[in-house]
Structure formats: structure tokens, C-alpha cells
Write an enzyme that holds these catalytic residues in place. Structure first.
Site, short mmCIF file in Angstrom:
data_model
loop_
_atom_site.label_atom_id
_atom_site.label_comp_id
_atom_site.label_asym_id
_atom_site.label_seq_id
_atom_site.Cartn_x
_atom_site.Cartn_y
_atom_site.Cartn_z
N TYR A 3 0.86 -1.41 -0.04
CA TYR A 3 0.00 0.00 0.02
C TYR A 3 0.96 1.11 0.13
O TYR A 3 0.67 2.25 -0.77
CB TYR A 3 -1.06 0.07 1.22
CG TYR A 3 -1.83 1.26 1.25
CD1 TYR A 3 -3.06 1.05 0.63
CD2 TYR A 3 -1.59 2.21 1.88
CE1 TYR A 3 -3.91 2.23 0.54
CE2 TYR A 3 -2.65 3.49 1.82
CZ TYR A 3 -3.64 3.37 1.16
OH TYR A 3 -4.86 4.24 1.32
N HIS A 37 1.23 4.24 -3.01
CA HIS A 37 1.25 5.67 -2.89
C HIS A 37 2.46 6.43 -3.15
O HIS A 37 2.48 7.55 -3.35
CB HIS A 37 0.53 5.95 -1.52
CG HIS A 37 -1.17 5.36 -1.69
ND1 HIS A 37 -1.58 4.15 -1.56
CD2 HIS A 37 -1.87 6.39 -1.81
CE1 HIS A 37 -2.70 4.27 -1.69
NE2 HIS A 37 -3.24 5.56 -1.59
N TYR A 53 -3.50 16.29 1.56
CA TYR A 53 -3.99 15.11 1.58
C TYR A 53 -3.09 14.08 2.36
O TYR A 53 -1.97 14.00 1.76
CB TYR A 53 -4.47 14.48 0.24
CG TYR A 53 -5.33 13.20 0.24
CD1 TYR A 53 -5.61 12.51 1.28
CD2 TYR A 53 -5.75 12.72 -1.34
CE1 TYR A 53 -6.54 11.42 1.18
CE2 TYR A 53 -6.69 11.66 -1.04
CZ TYR A 53 -6.90 10.88 -0.13
OH TYR A 53 -7.80 9.91 -0.14
N TRP A 105 -7.52 3.82 -10.73
CA TRP A 105 -6.76 3.72 -9.66
C TRP A 105 -7.29 2.82 -8.37
O TRP A 105 -6.82 1.89 -7.86
CB TRP A 105 -6.47 5.14 -9.09
CG TRP A 105 -6.11 5.02 -7.41
CD1 TRP A 105 -6.45 4.98 -6.51
CD2 TRP A 105 -4.54 4.76 -7.27
NE1 TRP A 105 -5.59 4.91 -5.24
CE2 TRP A 105 -4.32 4.82 -5.82
CE3 TRP A 105 -3.40 4.77 -8.20
CZ2 TRP A 105 -2.97 4.80 -5.33
CZ3 TRP A 105 -2.19 4.61 -7.72
CH2 TRP A 105 -1.92 4.70 -6.14
N TRP A 106 -8.88 2.73 -8.66
CA TRP A 106 -9.55 1.89 -7.56
C TRP A 106 -9.56 0.45 -8.03
O TRP A 106 -9.26 -0.25 -7.19
CB TRP A 106 -11.13 2.21 -7.65
CG TRP A 106 -11.42 3.60 -6.91
CD1 TRP A 106 -10.64 4.45 -6.37
CD2 TRP A 106 -12.89 4.15 -7.17
NE1 TRP A 106 -11.50 5.22 -6.04
CE2 TRP A 106 -12.46 5.27 -6.38
CE3 TRP A 106 -13.76 3.74 -7.69
CZ2 TRP A 106 -13.78 6.24 -6.40
CZ3 TRP A 106 -14.91 4.82 -7.70
CH2 TRP A 106 -15.01 5.84 -6.93
#
Length: 104
Positions: free
Chosen positions: A18, A22, A41, A76-77
Site C-alpha cells: 500500500y 502511494h 491530503y 486507480w480503484w
């Protein structure tokens, strides 16, 4: 600016992956988020529960529905669906959090 926070859930064993994904976020996705009105963010991981805590700022005219229809967002999802809890359309399962305190 409006502050938002929400939580998501990572699947066990994918903490490193993960972070890697990112760290290598696609420039076109970063641009899309910025253009949509998202800034500042951050995502944090509770390593004990695998809960992801996200916080961001968004402009007052931010349109979440328009963002979710963008092809790069959906791509992306799909890319992230194997390592986190998702809905049937691969959008992350996301729970909004209520702000109870803020200090500048």
C-alpha cells in the site's frame, strides 16, 4: 476550505505494498485530485487494526460525484482493489468521520 476525514481498511499483509503504491502515485491522478479541489491530503495506517485514516482539505465547489466518474480515478480503484476492502465497483469502502475537535 473544508476539512474532511474518513477511514478505510487494508487487507492483512499488504502494508508495504500500500505504501509503495502511494509512494509511486500516478502523476495524472495527483493532478486530477488537485484540479478537483483536494489538497493537504494525508493517509495514516493503524498497524494494529489495518485501519487507514485519511484527512484532506477540499474547496467548497468540490464535486465528489464528478471525480468518481473520471477514468483515471476508476483505474486507480481497480489497481488498489486487491489490497483493500472495496465496494462492488472497486471504490474503497470509506466511512466518513465526524470532527469533534480542531485547533489551528
Amino acid at each position: 476550505m473544508i476539512r474532511k476525514a474518513f477511514k478505510m481498511k487494508l487487507k492483512p499483509g499488504f502494508e508495504t505494498e500500500y505504501k509503495k503504491r502511494h509512494d509511486e502515485i500516478w502523476p495524472e491522478l495527483s493532478s486530477l485530485l488537485s484540479e478537483a479541489g483536494i489538497s493537504d491530503y494525508s493517509i495514516f495506517l493503524d498497524e494494529e487494526t489495518l485501519t487507514l485514516f485519511a484527512c484532506l482539505k477540499q474547496t467548497k465547489d468540490y464535486d465528489e460525484q464528478a471525480l468518481t466518474k473520471q477514468p483515471i480515478m476508476r483505474k486507480w480503484w481497480d489497481y488498489m482493489a486487491d489490497i483493500m476492502e472495496t465496494q462492488p465497483d472497486n471504490a474503497p469502502v470509506s466511512t466518513p468521520l465526524k470532527e469533534v475537535f480542531h485547533m489551528d
